[in-house]
Enzyme design. Structure first.
Site, PDB file in Angstrom:
ATOM      1  N   ASN A   9     -18.749  -8.050  -3.579  1.00 38.15           N
ATOM      2  CA  ASN A   9     -18.634  -6.552  -3.824  1.00 38.15           C
ATOM      3  C   ASN A   9     -17.363  -5.810  -3.290  1.00 38.15           C
ATOM      4  O   ASN A   9     -17.080  -5.664  -2.159  1.00 38.15           O
ATOM      5  CB  ASN A   9     -20.108  -5.902  -3.012  1.00 38.15           C
ATOM      6  CG  ASN A   9     -19.149  -4.247  -3.722  1.00 38.15           C
ATOM      7  OD1 ASN A   9     -18.462  -3.869  -4.268  1.00 38.15           O
ATOM      8  ND2 ASN A   9     -20.412  -3.931  -2.767  1.00 38.15           N
ATOM      9  N   TRP A  10     -15.826  -5.381  -3.688  1.00 40.73           N
ATOM     10  CA  TRP A  10     -14.525  -5.144  -3.054  1.00 40.73           C
ATOM     11  C   TRP A  10     -14.620  -3.421  -3.256  1.00 40.73           C
ATOM     12  O   TRP A  10     -13.961  -3.697  -2.282  1.00 40.73           O
ATOM     13  CB  TRP A  10     -13.620  -5.633  -4.290  1.00 40.73           C
ATOM     14  CG  TRP A  10     -12.991  -6.789  -4.561  1.00 40.73           C
ATOM     15  CD1 TRP A  10     -14.084  -7.671  -4.017  1.00 40.73           C
ATOM     16  CD2 TRP A  10     -11.812  -7.312  -4.538  1.00 40.73           C
ATOM     17  NE1 TRP A  10     -12.774  -8.796  -4.092  1.00 40.73           N
ATOM     18  CE2 TRP A  10     -11.565  -7.846  -5.178  1.00 40.73           C
ATOM     19  CE3 TRP A  10     -10.402  -6.673  -6.251  1.00 40.73           C
ATOM     20  CZ2 TRP A  10     -10.031  -9.096  -5.435  1.00 40.73           C
ATOM     21  CZ3 TRP A  10      -9.281  -7.070  -6.430  1.00 40.73           C
ATOM     22  CH2 TRP A  10      -9.525  -8.933  -5.567  1.00 40.73           C
ATOM     23  N   LYS A  11     -15.580  -2.898  -3.519  1.00 39.47           N
ATOM     24  CA  LYS A  11     -15.678  -1.751  -3.698  1.00 39.47           C
ATOM     25  C   LYS A  11     -14.736  -1.205  -3.639  1.00 39.47           C
ATOM     26  O   LYS A  11     -14.324  -1.762  -5.099  1.00 39.47           O
ATOM     27  CB  LYS A  11     -16.837  -1.347  -1.970  1.00 39.47           C
ATOM     28  CG  LYS A  11     -17.816  -2.052  -1.339  1.00 39.47           C
ATOM     29  CD  LYS A  11     -18.064  -1.540  -0.311  1.00 39.47           C
ATOM     30  CE  LYS A  11     -19.268  -2.865  -0.032  1.00 39.47           C
ATOM     31  NZ  LYS A  11     -19.878  -2.654   1.777  1.00 39.47           N
ATOM     32  N   HIS A  94     -26.481   0.622  -5.045  1.00 40.00           N
ATOM     33  CA  HIS A  94     -26.031  -0.137  -3.997  1.00 40.00           C
ATOM     34  C   HIS A  94     -26.470   1.248  -2.505  1.00 40.00           C
ATOM     35  O   HIS A  94     -26.571   2.079  -3.124  1.00 40.00           O
ATOM     36  CB  HIS A  94     -24.690  -0.424  -3.804  1.00 40.00           C
ATOM     37  CG  HIS A  94     -23.639  -0.634  -2.850  1.00 40.00           C
ATOM     38  ND1 HIS A  94     -23.666   0.156  -1.844  1.00 40.00           N
ATOM     39  CD2 HIS A  94     -23.814  -2.192  -2.409  1.00 40.00           C
ATOM     40  CE1 HIS A  94     -23.144  -0.574  -0.645  1.00 40.00           C
ATOM     41  NE2 HIS A  94     -23.180  -1.866  -1.272  1.00 40.00           N
ATOM     42  N   GLU A  96     -24.434   2.606  -0.669  1.00 36.83           N
ATOM     43  CA  GLU A  96     -23.567   3.877  -0.181  1.00 36.83           C
ATOM     44  C   GLU A  96     -23.921   4.719  -1.418  1.00 36.83           C
ATOM     45  O   GLU A  96     -22.770   5.693  -1.917  1.00 36.83           O
ATOM     46  CB  GLU A  96     -22.099   2.935  -0.748  1.00 36.83           C
ATOM     47  CG  GLU A  96     -21.240   2.348   0.625  1.00 36.83           C
ATOM     48  CD  GLU A  96     -20.878   1.270   0.731  1.00 36.83           C
ATOM     49  OE1 GLU A  96     -20.063   0.981  -0.278  1.00 36.83           O
ATOM     50  OE2 GLU A  96     -21.143   0.176   1.525  1.00 36.83           O
ATOM     51  N   GLU A 166     -30.363  -5.907   0.888  1.00 34.37           N
ATOM     52  CA  GLU A 166     -29.370  -5.226   1.580  1.00 34.37           C
ATOM     53  C   GLU A 166     -29.335  -4.573   2.637  1.00 34.37           C
ATOM     54  O   GLU A 166     -30.104  -2.583   2.632  1.00 34.37           O
ATOM     55  CB  GLU A 166     -28.059  -4.285   1.341  1.00 34.37           C
ATOM     56  CG  GLU A 166     -27.789  -5.585   0.242  1.00 34.37           C
ATOM     57  CD  GLU A 166     -26.028  -5.536  -0.373  1.00 34.37           C
ATOM     58  OE1 GLU A 166     -25.317  -6.173   0.048  1.00 34.37           O
ATOM     59  OE2 GLU A 166     -25.538  -4.124  -0.683  1.00 34.37           O
ATOM     60  N   GLY A 172     -21.459  -3.969   6.403  1.00 37.04           N
ATOM     61  CA  GLY A 172     -20.131  -3.292   7.055  1.00 37.04           C
ATOM     62  C   GLY A 172     -19.936  -3.329   8.291  1.00 37.04           C
ATOM     63  O   GLY A 172     -19.042  -2.864   9.124  1.00 37.04           O
ATOM     64  N   SER A 211     -23.084  -7.525   5.927  1.00 38.85           N
ATOM     65  CA  SER A 211     -22.087  -8.735   7.056  1.00 38.85           C
ATOM     66  C   SER A 211     -21.975 -10.330   6.540  1.00 38.85           C
ATOM     67  O   SER A 211     -22.647 -11.477   7.854  1.00 38.85           O
ATOM     68  CB  SER A 211     -22.042  -8.419   8.304  1.00 38.85           C
ATOM     69  OG  SER A 211     -22.304  -7.013   8.822  1.00 38.85           O
ATOM     70  N   GLY A 232     -19.453  -8.436   0.656  1.00 35.54           N
ATOM     71  CA  GLY A 232     -18.620  -7.080   0.380  1.00 35.54           C
ATOM     72  C   GLY A 232     -17.326  -7.779   1.522  1.00 35.54           C
ATOM     73  O   GLY A 232     -16.643  -8.463   0.676  1.00 35.54           O
ATOM     74  N   GLY A 233     -17.062  -7.292   2.619  1.00 31.59           N
ATOM     75  CA  GLY A 233     -15.776  -7.595   3.331  1.00 31.59           C
ATOM     76  C   GLY A 233     -15.500  -9.277   2.694  1.00 31.59           C
ATOM     77  O   GLY A 233     -14.285  -9.278   3.058  1.00 31.59           O
TER      78      GLY A 233
HETATM   79  P1  PGA Z   1     -20.292  -6.369   3.705  1.00 27.35           P
HETATM   80  O1  PGA Z   1     -20.716  -5.601   2.194  1.00 27.35           O
HETATM   81  O2  PGA Z   1     -21.116  -7.533   3.086  1.00 27.35           O
HETATM   82  O3  PGA Z   1     -19.759  -5.639   4.294  1.00 27.35           O
HETATM   83  O4  PGA Z   1     -21.534  -6.034   4.659  1.00 27.35           O
HETATM   84  C1  PGA Z   1     -21.916  -5.971   1.947  1.00 27.35           C
HETATM   85  C2  PGA Z   1     -22.285  -4.796   0.487  1.00 27.35           C
HETATM   86  O5  PGA Z   1     -22.088  -3.305   0.938  1.00 27.35           O
HETATM   87  O6  PGA Z   1     -22.735  -5.443  -0.689  1.00 27.35           O
END
Ligand code: PGA
Length: 249
Positions: A9-11, A94, A96, A166, A172, A211, A232-233
């Protein structure tokens, strides 16, 4: 059995140059054949990502979608448009989106239905906040989010989803749920899905996100009810993401 899925997930990150870098890197490695890999990129990169990854088995996905099929909704993107640009999967709900863009369970359900109507695979994201965990409400919150969607779908629709657990406090933050903590919630989700049928529960892929990194992926993925990761990251660094994909094989 359930084929593991590693979804990046590049966001709102990345660039066309990074898309090209991923295309080159994935063309050069052999991924484990029993692992599905998908990259959820920002809308403007969908077509380029499809082209860059076209010679690989990696599919492309989006991070959200409109709940409407078309019309005067300035700035929105429909499921059919995503499909036309090569997306096969789409994240829905998600955390966010839920917190920053006020998507409640009804909004999440409407988007899941919009995705299904265009043959996209919705990856339904669920998870509790730190406050909710500390109040021992994790299962109530997570299973509530699951039932708000699964309870409103028919049998054939339910089977087409993927679920990503999640914990919001792990997204993050560098603070990962321990394999035991994650497994406990995954098992609770699978038990909950068993109410809709043993076949659904047994076949549903439950991804862990929050994470996930190259150095903790293997022990998370070794848990019996963790069938992949939403990353994500670490999905923005090609070597890290590749390492996670390899560890799912
Ligand atoms: P993260 O993000 O791996 O940076 O914690 C995961 C996500 O939000 O899908």
């Amino acid at each position: 059995m359930r084929m593991p899925l590693i979804a990046g997930n590049w966001k709102m990150n990345g660039s066309l140059a990074l898309v090209e870098e991923f295309g080159r890197a994935f063309a050069d490695v052999s991924l484990p054949v029993n692992v599905e890999v998908s990259l959820m990129v920002p809308f403007p990169f969908l077509e380029a990502a499809g082209r860059a990854l076209g010679e690989t088995s990696v599919t492309v996905g989006a991070q959200t979608l409109s709940d409407r099929p078309s019309g005067a909704f300035t700035g929105e993107v429909s499921a059919a448009m995503l499909r036309e640009c090569g997306a096969r999967l789409v994240l829905v709900g998600h955390s966010e989106r839920r917190t920053l863009f006020a998507e409640d369970d009804a909004a999440v359900l409407a988007r899941v239905k919009a995705a299904l109507a265009e043959q996209l695979t919705p990856v339904l994201c669920v998870g509790e906040t730190l406050e909710e965990r500390e109040a021992e409400r994790t299962e109530a919150v997570v299973l509530g989010q699951i039932e708000a969607v699964f309870g409103a779908l028919d049998e054939a629709e339910r089977a087409r989803l993927v679920v990503a657990y999640e914990p919001v406090w792990a997204i993050g933050t560098g603070r990962t749920a321990s394999p035991e903590q994650a497994q406990a919630v995954h098992a609770a989700i699978r038990d909950c899905l068993a109410r809709y049928g043993a076949g659904l529960a047994g076949g549903m892929r439950l991804l862990y996100g929050g994470s996930m990194k190259a150095d903790n992926a293997a022990e998370l993925l070794a848990q019996p009810d963790i069938d992949g990761g939403l990353v994500g990251g670490a999905s923005l660094k090609v070597d890290d993401f590749l390492a996670i994909c390899q560890s799912a094989g």
